[in-house]
Design a protein around this motif. Structure first.
Motif, PDB file in Angstrom:
ATOM      1  N   MET A 469       0.832  -1.204   0.000  1.00 24.28           N
ATOM      2  CA  MET A 469       0.000   0.000   0.000  1.00 24.28           C
ATOM      3  C   MET A 469       0.870   1.259   0.000  1.00 24.28           C
ATOM      4  O   MET A 469       0.577   2.230  -0.718  1.00 24.28           O
ATOM      5  CB  MET A 469      -0.914   0.006   1.220  1.00 24.28           C
ATOM      6  CG  MET A 469      -1.985  -1.060   1.216  1.00 24.28           C
ATOM      7  SD  MET A 469      -2.995  -0.907   2.715  1.00 24.28           S
ATOM      8  CE  MET A 469      -3.942  -2.407   2.636  1.00 24.28           C
ATOM      9  N   ARG A 470       1.917   1.250   0.772  1.00 20.58           N
ATOM     10  CA  ARG A 470       2.792   2.430   0.830  1.00 20.58           C
ATOM     11  C   ARG A 470       3.475   2.654  -0.520  1.00 20.58           C
ATOM     12  O   ARG A 470       3.664   3.809  -0.951  1.00 20.58           O
ATOM     13  CB  ARG A 470       3.833   2.270   1.939  1.00 20.58           C
ATOM     14  CG  ARG A 470       3.242   2.268   3.346  1.00 20.58           C
ATOM     15  CD  ARG A 470       4.302   2.492   4.404  1.00 20.58           C
ATOM     16  NE  ARG A 470       3.793   2.308   5.758  1.00 20.58           N
ATOM     17  CZ  ARG A 470       3.072   3.193   6.433  1.00 20.58           C
ATOM     18  NH1 ARG A 470       2.747   4.347   5.873  1.00 20.58           N
ATOM     19  NH2 ARG A 470       2.676   2.928   7.677  1.00 20.58           N
ATOM     20  N   ALA A 471       3.823   1.584  -1.208  1.00 19.50           N
ATOM     21  CA  ALA A 471       4.442   1.725  -2.531  1.00 19.50           C
ATOM     22  C   ALA A 471       3.453   2.349  -3.525  1.00 19.50           C
ATOM     23  O   ALA A 471       3.832   3.196  -4.343  1.00 19.50           O
ATOM     24  CB  ALA A 471       4.907   0.365  -3.032  1.00 19.50           C
ATOM     25  N   THR A 472       2.188   1.940  -3.447  1.00 13.72           N
ATOM     26  CA  THR A 472       1.178   2.527  -4.332  1.00 13.72           C
ATOM     27  C   THR A 472       0.987   4.008  -4.022  1.00 13.72           C
ATOM     28  O   THR A 472       0.860   4.835  -4.942  1.00 13.72           O
ATOM     29  CB  THR A 472      -0.159   1.778  -4.191  1.00 13.72           C
ATOM     30  OG1 THR A 472       0.030   0.414  -4.570  1.00 13.72           O
ATOM     31  CG2 THR A 472      -1.233   2.396  -5.068  1.00 13.72           C
ATOM     32  N   ALA A 476       1.341   7.182  -6.476  1.00 13.07           N
ATOM     33  CA  ALA A 476       0.249   8.142  -6.668  1.00 13.07           C
ATOM     34  C   ALA A 476       0.740   9.582  -6.581  1.00 13.07           C
ATOM     35  O   ALA A 476       0.171  10.481  -7.213  1.00 13.07           O
ATOM     36  CB  ALA A 476      -0.844   7.889  -5.636  1.00 13.07           C
ATOM     37  N   ARG A 477       1.798   9.803  -5.820  1.00 13.33           N
ATOM     38  CA  ARG A 477       2.318  11.167  -5.668  1.00 13.33           C
ATOM     39  C   ARG A 477       2.898  11.700  -6.982  1.00 13.33           C
ATOM     40  O   ARG A 477       3.040  12.911  -7.155  1.00 13.33           O
ATOM     41  CB  ARG A 477       3.377  11.213  -4.576  1.00 13.33           C
ATOM     42  CG  ARG A 477       2.808  10.976  -3.192  1.00 13.33           C
ATOM     43  CD  ARG A 477       3.768  11.342  -2.088  1.00 13.33           C
ATOM     44  NE  ARG A 477       3.123  11.162  -0.788  1.00 13.33           N
ATOM     45  CZ  ARG A 477       2.278  12.016  -0.245  1.00 13.33           C
ATOM     46  NH1 ARG A 477       1.972  13.127  -0.887  1.00 13.33           N
ATOM     47  NH2 ARG A 477       1.731  11.775   0.936  1.00 13.33           N
ATOM     48  N   GLY A 478       3.231  10.805  -7.900  1.00 11.26           N
ATOM     49  CA  GLY A 478       3.780  11.258  -9.176  1.00 11.26           C
ATOM     50  C   GLY A 478       2.733  11.460 -10.248  1.00 11.26           C
ATOM     51  O   GLY A 478       3.078  11.734 -11.400  1.00 11.26           O
ATOM     52  N   CYS A 479       1.442  11.353  -9.894  1.00 13.38           N
ATOM     53  CA  CYS A 479       0.367  11.458 -10.880  1.00 13.38           C
ATOM     54  C   CYS A 479      -0.340  12.805 -10.743  1.00 13.38           C
ATOM     55  O   CYS A 479      -0.922  13.101  -9.694  1.00 13.38           O
ATOM     56  CB  CYS A 479      -0.648  10.333 -10.689  1.00 13.38           C
ATOM     57  SG  CYS A 479       0.040   8.680 -10.899  1.00 13.38           S
ATOM     58  N   ASP A 480      -0.298  13.603 -11.804  1.00 16.70           N
ATOM     59  CA  ASP A 480      -0.921  14.927 -11.762  1.00 16.70           C
ATOM     60  C   ASP A 480      -2.422  14.850 -11.534  1.00 16.70           C
ATOM     61  O   ASP A 480      -3.021  15.763 -10.960  1.00 16.70           O
ATOM     62  CB  ASP A 480      -0.638  15.671 -13.075  1.00 16.70           C
ATOM     63  CG  ASP A 480       0.841  16.027 -13.227  1.00 16.70           C
ATOM     64  OD1 ASP A 480       1.546  16.073 -12.194  1.00 16.70           O
ATOM     65  OD2 ASP A 480       1.271  16.254 -14.374  1.00 16.70           O
ATOM     66  N   ALA A 481      -3.049  13.756 -12.006  1.00 11.86           N
ATOM     67  CA  ALA A 481      -4.511  13.636 -11.897  1.00 11.86           C
ATOM     68  C   ALA A 481      -4.965  13.299 -10.483  1.00 11.86           C
ATOM     69  O   ALA A 481      -6.166  13.368 -10.185  1.00 11.86           O
ATOM     70  CB  ALA A 481      -5.020  12.587 -12.867  1.00 11.86           C
ATOM     71  N   LEU A 482      -4.049  12.930  -9.606  1.00 15.55           N
ATOM     72  CA  LEU A 482      -4.395  12.558  -8.236  1.00 15.55           C
ATOM     73  C   LEU A 482      -3.991  13.659  -7.283  1.00 15.55           C
ATOM     74  O   LEU A 482      -2.849  14.145  -7.314  1.00 15.55           O
ATOM     75  CB  LEU A 482      -3.725  11.237  -7.859  1.00 15.55           C
ATOM     76  CG  LEU A 482      -4.335  10.004  -8.525  1.00 15.55           C
ATOM     77  CD1 LEU A 482      -3.407   8.816  -8.412  1.00 15.55           C
ATOM     78  CD2 LEU A 482      -5.694   9.674  -7.905  1.00 15.55           C
ATOM     79  N   ASP A 483      -4.911  14.041  -6.419  1.00 18.40           N
ATOM     80  CA  ASP A 483      -4.714  15.137  -5.485  1.00 18.40           C
ATOM     81  C   ASP A 483      -3.769  14.716  -4.354  1.00 18.40           C
ATOM     82  O   ASP A 483      -3.994  13.683  -3.698  1.00 18.40           O
ATOM     83  CB  ASP A 483      -6.070  15.552  -4.920  1.00 18.40           C
ATOM     84  CG  ASP A 483      -5.952  16.674  -3.926  1.00 18.40           C
ATOM     85  OD1 ASP A 483      -5.622  17.795  -4.333  1.00 18.40           O
ATOM     86  OD2 ASP A 483      -6.162  16.414  -2.717  1.00 18.40           O
ATOM     87  N   THR A 484      -2.755  15.521  -4.109  1.00 16.55           N
ATOM     88  CA  THR A 484      -1.738  15.181  -3.108  1.00 16.55           C
ATOM     89  C   THR A 484      -2.331  15.092  -1.704  1.00 16.55           C
ATOM     90  O   THR A 484      -1.966  14.208  -0.914  1.00 16.55           O
ATOM     91  CB  THR A 484      -0.605  16.222  -3.129  1.00 16.55           C
ATOM     92  OG1 THR A 484      -0.027  16.269  -4.428  1.00 16.55           O
ATOM     93  CG2 THR A 484       0.473  15.880  -2.114  1.00 16.55           C
ATOM     94  N   ALA A 485      -3.254  15.989  -1.373  1.00 13.38           N
ATOM     95  CA  ALA A 485      -3.859  15.963  -0.037  1.00 13.38           C
ATOM     96  C   ALA A 485      -4.617  14.658   0.182  1.00 13.38           C
ATOM     97  O   ALA A 485      -4.651  14.135   1.305  1.00 13.38           O
ATOM     98  CB  ALA A 485      -4.788  17.159   0.145  1.00 13.38           C
ATOM     99  N   GLU A 541      -4.600   4.254 -14.461  1.00 13.27           N
ATOM    100  CA  GLU A 541      -5.290   5.118 -15.409  1.00 13.27           C
ATOM    101  C   GLU A 541      -4.448   6.350 -15.733  1.00 13.27           C
ATOM    102  O   GLU A 541      -4.298   6.738 -16.900  1.00 13.27           O
ATOM    103  CB  GLU A 541      -6.628   5.543 -14.810  1.00 13.27           C
ATOM    104  CG  GLU A 541      -7.400   6.554 -15.632  1.00 13.27           C
ATOM    105  CD  GLU A 541      -8.609   7.057 -14.876  1.00 13.27           C
ATOM    106  OE1 GLU A 541      -9.719   6.600 -15.193  1.00 13.27           O
ATOM    107  OE2 GLU A 541      -8.442   7.900 -13.967  1.00 13.27           O
ATOM    108  N   ALA A 542      -3.877   6.959 -14.711  1.00  7.60           N
ATOM    109  CA  ALA A 542      -3.120   8.193 -14.906  1.00  7.60           C
ATOM    110  C   ALA A 542      -1.793   7.942 -15.609  1.00  7.60           C
ATOM    111  O   ALA A 542      -1.366   8.739 -16.457  1.00  7.60           O
ATOM    112  CB  ALA A 542      -2.882   8.860 -13.553  1.00  7.60           C
TER     113      ALA A 542
END
Length: 590
Positions: A469-472, A476-485, A541-542
């Motif tokens: 989960m931590r690796a995912t 996710a932090r490198g995907c512009d489409a996903l909100d960092t917060a 997807e992103a």
């Protein structure tokens, strides 16, 4: 009831990309299970479920099943014909040994097929569900001669199978079983009574093989003295065909809240000298053999939760687009109720829970394939077995719990029409209620998770899952489409599971604590794990543009993190509170 449309595209994405089916196929040498084959299987299964099964769901619920004076059960009109199509289509043997007539495809490929059948007609689908579990138990535990006698026709679907555990005085506590088995040459004679036997008698197949737990005359007390026997309705002759009628029959049928078209039988064995049975596995080792079937059934009952949720989602979605009431914010004329934010909240909740549950169920079944078939070293195989063991109670427990919520929301989306039987959605609500109860209540699943799957291995399987989960989250932090917060919120939920794990391991000697917090621990673990799979889909997807029409998976991941994942905070708070207030009142004060 509205038409059922199998979401084959969503199923294929979930299976191949979230559950890891493609990688498993390579690791396990399932050379025939190509993406083209997966697509073809899902397409044909969708036709069968939508055309043969779904039209019988409402009529079967209204008609129910009937027991005649000569102990025969008549199923609703159309059920036998649909079952014949199921057998002729080869659906019964997808995942079983080719030498015995199966197609030797992955177990996890049979899972979306089963989802379609249960979504279309859950009462009908229970018959093949139990048969496939019986085949698993016999395949893993029976002698070669017994396999040759029973399995070819069970794998083809010509014969069905059941699981006979429960007795009037022995429900979850199987130590109290009284059914007896006495040796007689190369077989045994079984006497006793079983209750709650799903599809214990019916007219859809020519024979039924009952797997029956019983005690030998000199058996030790408790669960260590239970043996497992295969007891056919008709005793096979020398050619393997159904022969003489065995001394077993249905005494009565239960009148149930739901799944009316599925016969739940009180079964009698040995009223005229004893039913002939064949030992499965070793004497006094029957419970271990039966758990092969139980674990299979627990995964597929979890899958039923996904299936009934999908059907409820479809019905609610159709209704909220058609029903016009009130003027939604921003509109100037009466609006379809899907435009009202509170209705949208309900549909989004249904959709998020259903898609997350599908990911969880499929992942559990892919882990089973890895553990059984992967050509790996002992440590990696053990890792996959730990994952399969860990996910089984999550799948059974969480997917059936969310089915209660999703079907209830479907009724609510329909308003007053949802409370009227003619709408069809009330049937789904009634049918779903059995799911947290049978094949081991969800309280038992929670105790299994906290005891055998967490404390026993000192949290190793959970820690392995947390690491993934931590690796995912990092990806996710490198995907512009996903909100960092929102990724921050997801990581905070991972920390909550880790905190719960440490408290549980630190309190492992306190049996009351473990029992008191087990359910909340299951819900915390599964809510997070299912959300992880949605986030994993959003990352794919992103990064890989697997969804050409936009970022729907990112939106669903955001919604889940915003509106479902915060439940983990409450689950952790209950775990931290422990058993004090739960056990504070005396028995008499309750």
């Amino acid at each position: 009831m509205s038409e059922y449309r199998a979401p084959t595209r969503e199923m294929a994405f979930t299976l191949r990309h979230l559950a890891g089916f493609d990688e498993m196929v390579k690791a396990c040498n399932f050379e025939d299970a190509s993406p083209d084959l997966v697509a073809a299987v899902l397409e044909e299964a969708a036709k069968f479920a939508g055309q043969a099964l779904a039209p019988l769901n409402s009529s079967g619920d209204q008609t129910g099943v009937h027991l005649t004076a000569d102990h025969r059960v008549h199923t609703p009109e159309g059920f036998r014909q649909a079952y014949r199509q199921y057998v002729e289509g080869g659906w019964a043997g997808l995942q079983f040994d080719a030498e015995l007539g199966g197609q030797a495809l992955p177990f996890s490929l049979a899972i979306p097929v089963q989802e379609m059948m249960h979504a279309a007609n859950m009462a009908w689908g229970l018959c093949p569900l139990l048969s496939q579990g019986a085949v698993e138990a016999l395949s893993d535990n029976a002698s070669d001669s017994l396999k040759q006698l029973l399995l070819p026709k069970m794998i083809s679907g010509e014969w069905t199978g059941t699981m006979n555990l429960t007795e009037p005085q022995a429900g979850s506590d199987l130590a109290n079983i009284r059914t007896q088995a006495r040796p007689e040459g190369d077989h045994y004679r079984i006497t006793g009574q079983k209750i709650f036997i799903t599809w214990g008698e019916h007219d859809m197949a020519e024979n039924i093989v009952h797997l029956v737990l019983a005690r030998l005359p000199d058996a030790p007390p408790g669960v260590k003295g239970i043996s497992l026997f295969a007891v056919p309705k008709f005793i096979p002759d020398a050619e393997g065909n159904s022969g003489e009628r065995n001394d077993c029959h249905a005494l009565s049928l239960e009148h149930k809240m739901g799944i009316h078209a599925s016969p739940t039988c009180v079964m009698s064995y040995g009223e005229n000298g004893g039913a002939l049975g064949y030992l499965v596995g070793e004497e006094n080792r029957g419970l271990a053999c039966m758990f092969t079937m139980m674990n299979n059934a627990r995964l597929t009952v979890g899958l039923q939760g996904v299936a009934v949720s999908e059907r409820a989602l479809q019905m609610a979605r159709d209704y909220v687009h058609e029903r016009v009431q009130g003027i939604a914010p921003g509109d100037s004329a009466p609006s379809p109720i899907v435009r009202h934010p509170d209705v949208r909240r309900m549909v989004m909740t249904m959709k998020a829970l259903t898609e997350a549950a599908r990911g969880l169920a499929y992942s559990g079944c892919v882990a089973v394939d890895y553990a059984r078939h992967a050509q790996l070293d002992d440590e990696r195989r053990a890792c996959y077995q730990r994952r399969a063991d860990l996910l089984t109670p999550l799948v059974k427990g969480w997917c059936t719990e969310i089915a209660q919520e999703v079907t209830s929301l479907a009724v609510q989306c329909h308003g007053g029409m949802g409370y009227i039987e003619e709408s069809g959605v009330a049937q789904l609500y009634r049918d779903a209620r059995i799911l947290p109860i049978y094949e081991g209540t969800n309280g038992i699943q929670a105790l299994d998770l906290i005891g055998r799957k967490t404390i026993r291995d000192e949290g190793q399987a959970v820690q392995e899952l947390i690491a993934e989960m931590r690796a995912t989250a990092q990806s996710a932090r490198g995907c512009d489409a996903l909100d960092t917060a929102r990724v921050d919120a997801f990581e905070a939920a991972i920390d909550q599971l880790d905190t719960a794990l440490q408290q549980i391991l630190g309190s492992s000697a306190n049996a009351q604590f473990a029992g008191a917090v087990a359910f909340n621990y299951l819900m915390l673990s599964a809510t997070l794990t299912a959300g992880w799979l949605l986030l994993k889909g959003a990352v794919l997807e992103a990064e890989d543009s697997l969804e050409p029409e936009g970022h729907a998976r990112c939106v669903m991941a955001h919604f889940y993190i915003d509106h479902i994942l915060p439940r983990c905070t409450g689950y952790l708070a209950s775990i931290r509170a422990g058993e004090d207030s739960i056990m504070a009142l005396s028995d008499d004060a309750l």
